[in-house]
Design a protein around this motif. Structure first.
Motif, short mmCIF file in Angstrom:
data_model
loop_
_atom_site.label_atom_id
_atom_site.label_comp_id
_atom_site.label_asym_id
_atom_site.label_seq_id
_atom_site.Cartn_x
_atom_site.Cartn_y
_atom_site.Cartn_z
N GLY A 49 -2.09 11.08 10.51
CA GLY A 49 -2.28 11.39 9.10
C GLY A 49 -3.07 10.29 8.42
N THR A 50 -4.31 10.58 8.09
CA THR A 50 -5.19 9.59 7.48
C THR A 50 -5.47 9.95 6.02
N GLY A 51 -6.02 8.99 5.30
CA GLY A 51 -6.42 9.22 3.92
C GLY A 51 -5.83 8.19 2.99
N ARG A 52 -6.06 8.39 1.71
CA ARG A 52 -5.64 7.42 0.69
C ARG A 52 -4.90 8.15 -0.43
N LEU A 53 -3.69 7.66 -0.72
CA LEU A 53 -2.92 8.19 -1.83
C LEU A 53 -3.63 7.86 -3.12
N GLY A 54 -3.62 8.81 -4.05
CA GLY A 54 -4.33 8.64 -5.31
C GLY A 54 -5.78 9.04 -5.21
N ASP A 55 -6.21 9.40 -4.00
CA ASP A 55 -7.59 9.83 -3.77
C ASP A 55 -7.56 11.22 -3.13
N ASP A 56 -7.33 11.29 -1.81
CA ASP A 56 -7.36 12.57 -1.12
C ASP A 56 -6.03 12.99 -0.51
N ASP A 86 23.95 3.81 19.17
CA ASP A 86 24.22 2.37 19.06
C ASP A 86 23.67 1.76 17.78
N VAL A 87 23.00 2.56 16.95
CA VAL A 87 22.51 2.06 15.67
C VAL A 87 23.71 1.85 14.74
N GLU A 88 23.93 0.61 14.36
CA GLU A 88 25.01 0.27 13.43
C GLU A 88 24.56 0.43 11.98
N ARG A 89 23.28 0.11 11.73
CA ARG A 89 22.76 0.16 10.36
C ARG A 89 21.25 0.07 10.39
N ILE A 90 20.61 0.88 9.56
CA ILE A 90 19.19 0.67 9.27
C ILE A 90 19.21 -0.42 8.20
N VAL A 91 18.76 -1.60 8.54
CA VAL A 91 18.87 -2.75 7.64
C VAL A 91 17.76 -2.73 6.60
N LYS A 92 16.50 -2.58 7.07
CA LYS A 92 15.39 -2.65 6.13
C LYS A 92 14.20 -1.86 6.66
N LEU A 93 13.53 -1.18 5.74
CA LEU A 93 12.24 -0.56 6.02
C LEU A 93 11.20 -1.22 5.13
N ASN A 94 10.04 -1.46 5.69
CA ASN A 94 8.87 -1.88 4.93
C ASN A 94 7.87 -0.74 5.02
N VAL A 95 7.49 -0.21 3.87
CA VAL A 95 6.60 0.94 3.81
C VAL A 95 5.29 0.51 3.16
N PHE A 96 4.20 0.69 3.89
CA PHE A 96 2.87 0.33 3.41
C PHE A 96 2.11 1.62 3.13
N VAL A 97 1.59 1.74 1.92
CA VAL A 97 0.93 2.96 1.48
C VAL A 97 -0.54 2.65 1.21
N ASN A 98 -1.42 3.31 1.95
CA ASN A 98 -2.86 3.18 1.74
C ASN A 98 -3.18 3.93 0.45
N CYS A 99 -3.58 3.19 -0.60
CA CYS A 99 -3.73 3.85 -1.89
C CYS A 99 -4.80 3.20 -2.76
N THR A 100 -5.17 3.93 -3.79
CA THR A 100 -6.11 3.41 -4.78
C THR A 100 -5.42 2.34 -5.60
N LYS A 101 -6.20 1.50 -6.29
CA LYS A 101 -5.62 0.38 -7.02
C LYS A 101 -4.76 0.81 -8.21
N ASP A 102 -4.96 2.03 -8.71
CA ASP A 102 -4.16 2.48 -9.84
C ASP A 102 -3.00 3.39 -9.43
N PHE A 103 -2.78 3.62 -8.14
CA PHE A 103 -1.68 4.45 -7.65
C PHE A 103 -0.38 3.66 -7.78
N ALA A 104 0.65 4.27 -8.36
CA ALA A 104 1.90 3.54 -8.59
C ALA A 104 3.14 4.28 -8.08
N ASP A 105 2.95 5.28 -7.22
CA ASP A 105 4.09 6.05 -6.72
C ASP A 105 4.47 5.68 -5.28
N GLN A 106 4.24 4.43 -4.89
CA GLN A 106 4.63 4.00 -3.55
C GLN A 106 6.11 4.25 -3.27
#
Length: 154
Positions: A49-56, A86-106
């Motif tokens: 899945g390619t592309g940029r949020l806030g654009d296409d 064996d998963v005790e806990r999902i501790v942390k997710l880091n989510v990186f969103v390819n987006c335009t500079k004015d996109f704010a819905d990450q």
């Protein structure tokens, strides 16, 4: 208590084939009782899945792609011979969103991965999270997600 494999079937989820690394790293490192899953890209039916949020790419599509990243995290755990029970806990997710500079819905986009973890693991799936907008991701992916996961100590 329901096994995770049964839960996946109940949710009609089939995990994708674990993607091979695209550079010099390993997909999963286990240290002690913690699994560190490298950033995973969104493959749906083996198509990136390619592309940029806030654009296409719409927010809804971004959420679907973040969910696909979450599915790939689970696939990578299984490929590393980690039993999902064996998963005790999902501790942390880091989510990186390819987006335009004015996109704010990450955060909305990131919910695609977060909600998947809760759906699959219940309360153990609730986690800390970062949702960050970036100007580019590997292979022009729209989203990338990495994870820190606590495992049952042996």
């Amino acid at each position: 208590m329901m096994k995770i494999e049964e839960r996946l079937q109940e949710l009609d989820i089939e995990l994708p084939r674990a993607a091979a690394p695209v550079a010099s790293y390993v997909p999963v490192v286990v240290h002690g009782s913690t699994a560190y899953v490298s950033g995973q890209l969104p493959f749906i039916n083996e198509q990136l899945g390619t592309g940029r949020l806030g654009d296409d790419i719409s927010v809804d599509r971004g959420m679907q792609l973040a969910r696909a990243c979450g599915l790939m995290i689970l696939a990578q755990l299984k490929a590393a011979d980690i039993d999902l029970d064996d998963v005790e806990r999902i501790v942390k997710l880091n989510v990186f969103v390819n987006c335009t500079k004015d996109f704010a819905d990450q955060p909305k986009v990131a919910n695609g991965a977060s909600e998947l973890m809760f759906d699959v693991f219940g309360e153990k799936g609730r986690h800390a999270r970062a949702a960050v907008g970036v100007p580019a991701l590997p292979l022009h992916a729209a989203v990338e997600v990495d994870a820190v996961i606590a495992l049952r100590a042996e």
